[in-house]
Design a protein around this motif. Structure first.
Motif, PDB file in Angstrom:
ATOM      1  N   UNK A  95       0.783  -1.112   0.078  1.00 25.73           N
ATOM      2  CA  UNK A  95      -0.013   0.006   0.141  1.00 25.73           C
ATOM      3  C   UNK A  95       1.088   1.075  -0.093  1.00 25.73           C
ATOM      4  N   UNK A  96       0.523   2.210  -0.796  1.00 21.00           N
ATOM      5  CA  UNK A  96       1.249   3.436  -0.704  1.00 21.00           C
ATOM      6  C   UNK A  96       0.408   4.404  -0.119  1.00 21.00           C
ATOM      7  N   UNK A 117       3.937  -3.829  10.364  1.00 21.75           N
ATOM      8  CA  UNK A 117       3.970  -4.922  11.412  1.00 21.75           C
ATOM      9  C   UNK A 117       2.625  -5.874  11.347  1.00 21.75           C
ATOM     10  N   UNK A 118       1.506  -5.512  10.558  1.00 24.73           N
ATOM     11  CA  UNK A 118       0.528  -6.152  10.697  1.00 24.73           C
ATOM     12  C   UNK A 118       0.719  -7.295   9.405  1.00 24.73           C
ATOM     13  N   UNK A 119       1.578  -6.949   8.513  1.00 23.79           N
ATOM     14  CA  UNK A 119       1.960  -7.952   7.330  1.00 23.79           C
ATOM     15  C   UNK A 119       1.634  -7.234   6.113  1.00 23.79           C
ATOM     16  N   UNK A 120       2.057  -5.884   5.801  1.00 24.12           N
ATOM     17  CA  UNK A 120       2.203  -5.290   4.527  1.00 24.12           C
ATOM     18  C   UNK A 120       3.453  -4.499   4.258  1.00 24.12           C
ATOM     19  N   UNK A 121       3.851  -4.567   2.849  1.00 26.11           N
ATOM     20  CA  UNK A 121       4.806  -3.459   2.542  1.00 26.11           C
ATOM     21  C   UNK A 121       3.947  -2.240   2.341  1.00 26.11           C
ATOM     22  N   UNK A 122       4.652  -1.082   3.254  1.00 23.25           N
ATOM     23  CA  UNK A 122       3.976   0.089   3.310  1.00 23.25           C
ATOM     24  C   UNK A 122       4.863   1.336   2.762  1.00 23.25           C
ATOM     25  N   UNK A 160       2.753  -8.366  -6.786  1.00 26.96           N
ATOM     26  CA  UNK A 160       1.989  -7.328  -7.548  1.00 26.96           C
ATOM     27  C   UNK A 160       0.624  -7.350  -7.927  1.00 26.96           C
ATOM     28  N   UNK A 161      -0.019  -8.362  -7.639  1.00 28.64           N
ATOM     29  CA  UNK A 161      -1.529  -8.445  -7.719  1.00 28.64           C
ATOM     30  C   UNK A 161      -2.190  -8.001  -6.773  1.00 28.64           C
ATOM     31  N   UNK A 162      -1.521  -7.633  -5.586  1.00 24.83           N
ATOM     32  CA  UNK A 162      -2.371  -7.309  -4.332  1.00 24.83           C
ATOM     33  C   UNK A 162      -1.891  -5.913  -3.804  1.00 24.83           C
ATOM     34  N   UNK A 163      -2.217  -4.640  -4.434  1.00 28.77           N
ATOM     35  CA  UNK A 163      -1.960  -3.536  -4.453  1.00 28.77           C
ATOM     36  C   UNK A 163      -3.099  -2.598  -3.951  1.00 28.77           C
ATOM     37  N   UNK A 164      -2.857  -1.447  -3.150  1.00 29.03           N
ATOM     38  CA  UNK A 164      -3.781  -0.631  -2.482  1.00 29.03           C
ATOM     39  C   UNK A 164      -3.376   0.703  -2.375  1.00 29.03           C
ATOM     40  N   UNK A 165      -4.390   1.605  -2.039  1.00 30.76           N
ATOM     41  CA  UNK A 165      -3.711   3.270  -1.882  1.00 30.76           C
ATOM     42  C   UNK A 165      -4.513   3.640  -0.639  1.00 30.76           C
ATOM     43  N   UNK A 263      -8.087  -3.521   9.156  1.00 31.85           N
ATOM     44  CA  UNK A 263      -9.208  -4.522   8.797  1.00 31.85           C
ATOM     45  C   UNK A 263      -9.501  -4.415   7.324  1.00 31.85           C
ATOM     46  N   UNK A 264      -9.719  -3.282   6.868  1.00 29.80           N
ATOM     47  CA  UNK A 264     -10.053  -3.086   5.312  1.00 29.80           C
ATOM     48  C   UNK A 264      -9.031  -3.684   4.656  1.00 29.80           C
ATOM     49  N   UNK A 265      -7.624  -3.318   4.760  1.00 25.01           N
ATOM     50  CA  UNK A 265      -6.776  -3.798   3.766  1.00 25.01           C
ATOM     51  C   UNK A 265      -6.519  -5.501   3.789  1.00 25.01           C
ATOM     52  N   UNK A 266      -6.873  -5.911   5.074  1.00 27.92           N
ATOM     53  CA  UNK A 266      -6.806  -7.188   5.579  1.00 27.92           C
ATOM     54  C   UNK A 266      -7.703  -7.993   4.740  1.00 27.92           C
TER      55      UNK A 266
END
Length: 299
Positions: A95-96, A117-122, A160-165, A263-266
């Motif tokens: 997520x950016x 720390x919850x399991x994303x690259x930010x 690369x198929x699991x990206x968010x903003x 929660x939303x990103x997860x």
């Protein structure tokens, strides 16, 4: 309704070693190896980390140890990537996060370690200019996502198929524009979004909008609530209004923003239905939440 995934990839040049800073570890507990039940469940989603609890999702740090690294690349200024040090669980969603008008990266830096720390690259973004408008921020966010996932030093940690903003103020408006332009994104989380364009009927990305009850800059009635009402094509959507808060509530650590953003990103980036319990049934108004509307995500 399960959000269908579109897997796309882009090839870019390799990040020059001279631009990378040494990774600096953030001390948090290391995640233990998943048990057989969690591993079996992960086959059908992208579960990362132990079963969530109210305590774990509201904690200042989640179960993954985190490092960080400076990033710059084509199409955006620069930023800081925060990422789990654990490589045993597979790749992570990314997520950016964009700051808003007249705001620097430093004021959104708290999202980096907390969400990673919850399991994303930010990646927390430093925009080309603090006066960039939402359209420019959208362009930079998408460029940063592409570079982060396909060419950066942390690309091997990212799916690369699991990206968010995600973004605040004009960065929130930028996140709406970015998700409208790229429907393959898995989620968007605009925070107190500001945008002159009030209609988002063509946006097809699961979107959680957060507004602030006492926002005098991007008032809910003129911005957040209107945006939410026009997201008629989004497969899932929610609107959370922070009780008694002003426009800049997102610029310092906030447990409510973190809890529901994670929660939303997860739920939509990781397809992890374990987090649905924080979103559905809808949370009731309390001392932190003035109002909550949603379409109630379903597995």
């Amino acid at each position: 309704m399960r959000h269908q995934r579109t897997r796309t990839g882009k090839r870019f040049g390799i990040l020059a070693a001279a631009t990378a800073l040494a990774a600096a570890a953030v001390v948090v507990p290391q995640y233990a190896q998943a048990g057989p039940d969690q591993q079996a469940a992960a086959d059908d989603s992208y579960q990362r980390g132990p079963d969530p609890t109210e305590q774990s999702i509201t904690a200042e740090r989640g179960p993954f140890a985190v490092s960080r690294q400076a990033v710059d690349g084509p199409g955006f200024n620069r930023g800081t990537a925060y990422y789990p040090t654990d490589t045993s669980q597979g790749t992570f969603g990314a997520v950016v996060v964009s700051p808003g008008f007249l705001t620097s990266e430093s004021l959104i830096s708290w999202y980096g370690p907390r969400f990673a720390s919850q399991g994303f690259v930010v990646l927390t973004l430093e925009t080309d200019s603090v006066t960039d408008q939402p359209d420019s921020r959208a362009r930079q966010m998408l460029a940063a996502l592409d570079y982060l996932a396909t060419s950066s030093a942390v690309k091997n940690r990212i799916d690369p198929g699991r990206l968010a903003v995600m973004g605040h103020s004009m960065g929130g408006g930028g996140s709406l524009r970015a998700s409208e332009q790229r429907p393959a994104l898995q989620a968007a989380v605009p925070l107190m979004p500001w945008e002159n364009d009030k209609t988002w009927e063509s946006n097809r990305v699961p979107t959680l909008i957060m507004g602030a009850e006492n926002d005098l800059i991007a008032s809910p009635g003129s911005h957040s609530e209107r945006f939410y009402g026009t997201l008629t094509s989004a497969p899932e959507k929610a609107y959370l209004e922070l009780n008694g808060a002003g426009h800049n509530v997102a610029l310092s650590a906030n447990t409510t923003i973190a809890k529901y953003g994670i929660a939303w990103l997860k739920r939509f980036v990781d397809d992890d239905t374990r987090y649905e319990k924080f979103l559905c049934p809808a949370p009731r108004p309390d001392g932190n939440i003035n109002e909550y509307r949603d379409t109630c995500p379903t597995g």
